[in-house]
Design a protein around this motif. Structure first.
Motif, PDB file in Angstrom:
ATOM      1  N   SER A  29       0.858  -1.181   0.000  1.00  8.43           N
ATOM      2  CA  SER A  29       0.000   0.000   0.000  1.00  8.43           C
ATOM      3  C   SER A  29       0.897   1.235   0.000  1.00  8.43           C
ATOM      4  O   SER A  29       1.817   1.342   0.812  1.00  8.43           O
ATOM      5  N   ASN A  31       1.267   5.678  -0.298  1.00 11.72           N
ATOM      6  CA  ASN A  31       0.577   6.945  -0.134  1.00 11.72           C
ATOM      7  C   ASN A  31       1.595   8.066  -0.054  1.00 11.72           C
ATOM      8  O   ASN A  31       2.774   7.830   0.220  1.00 11.72           O
ATOM      9  N   THR A  88      -2.162  -7.798   5.350  1.00 13.28           N
ATOM     10  CA  THR A  88      -2.989  -6.899   4.553  1.00 13.28           C
ATOM     11  C   THR A  88      -2.995  -5.458   5.089  1.00 13.28           C
ATOM     12  O   THR A  88      -3.992  -4.982   5.624  1.00 13.28           O
ATOM     13  N   PHE A  90      -2.871  -1.250   4.949  1.00 11.00           N
ATOM     14  CA  PHE A  90      -3.300  -0.091   4.160  1.00 11.00           C
ATOM     15  C   PHE A  90      -2.723   1.145   4.834  1.00 11.00           C
ATOM     16  O   PHE A  90      -2.882   1.310   6.039  1.00 11.00           O
ATOM     17  N   ALA A  92      -2.731   5.249   5.190  1.00 16.84           N
ATOM     18  CA  ALA A  92      -3.531   6.442   4.930  1.00 16.84           C
ATOM     19  C   ALA A  92      -2.898   7.618   5.667  1.00 16.84           C
ATOM     20  O   ALA A  92      -2.250   7.437   6.707  1.00 16.84           O
ATOM     21  N   TYR A 103      -4.239  -2.745   9.576  1.00 16.15           N
ATOM     22  CA  TYR A 103      -3.855  -4.111   9.238  1.00 16.15           C
ATOM     23  C   TYR A 103      -4.703  -5.082  10.042  1.00 16.15           C
ATOM     24  O   TYR A 103      -5.424  -4.692  10.956  1.00 16.15           O
TER      25      TYR A 103
END
Length: 124
Positions: A29, A31, A88, A90, A92, A103
């Motif tokens: 992921s 950003n 998994t 992410f 942000a 996660y």
């Protein structure tokens, strides 16, 4: 695998225990921090544990991706949990520049039921 892995005599993964679970193992992921332009990548990796169970790593670039920080472990899954896998992620970032990593992990899974795996979501 929901129950962990099996290993050979050299500590290499040879298979798994339980059910195969599709995770973001090969999908990091990314950003960009709107406050300062720093780049972030969160990823699933076995590099933080000798048994190679997945954890969540984070790397940062402060020069537009030319160089990257060493990987830092961001998952807080207890090392002694019955099933200490994290997966998994992410990443942000708020408009103010606060970074968060969402996660999942199996810290509360006691492996007592092979047809059920207790999963929790966490924000680091």
């Amino acid at each position: 695998f929901t129950g962990g892995y099996t290993y050979d005599e050299n500590g290499q993964i040879t298979g798994g225990i339980g059910t195969r679970l599709r995770t973001a193992e090969i999908v990091p992921s990314y950003n960009v921090n709107p406050a300062n332009g720093f780049l972030y990548v969160a990823f699933q990796t076995g590099q933080f544990r000798p048994d190679q169970l997945p954890q969540i790593g984070l790397m940062t670039s402060r020069d537009g991706g030319l160089t990257w920080s060493p990987a830092a472990k961001v998952s807080r899954t207890p090392e002694d949990a019955p099933n200490p896998q994290a997966f998994t992620p992410f990443v942000a970032i708020t408009e103010e520049g606060d970074v968060g990593i969402l996660y999942y992990d199996f810290r509360k899974d006691d492996k007592s039921n092979s047809s059920e795996t207790k999963t929790n979501a966490w924000l680091a």
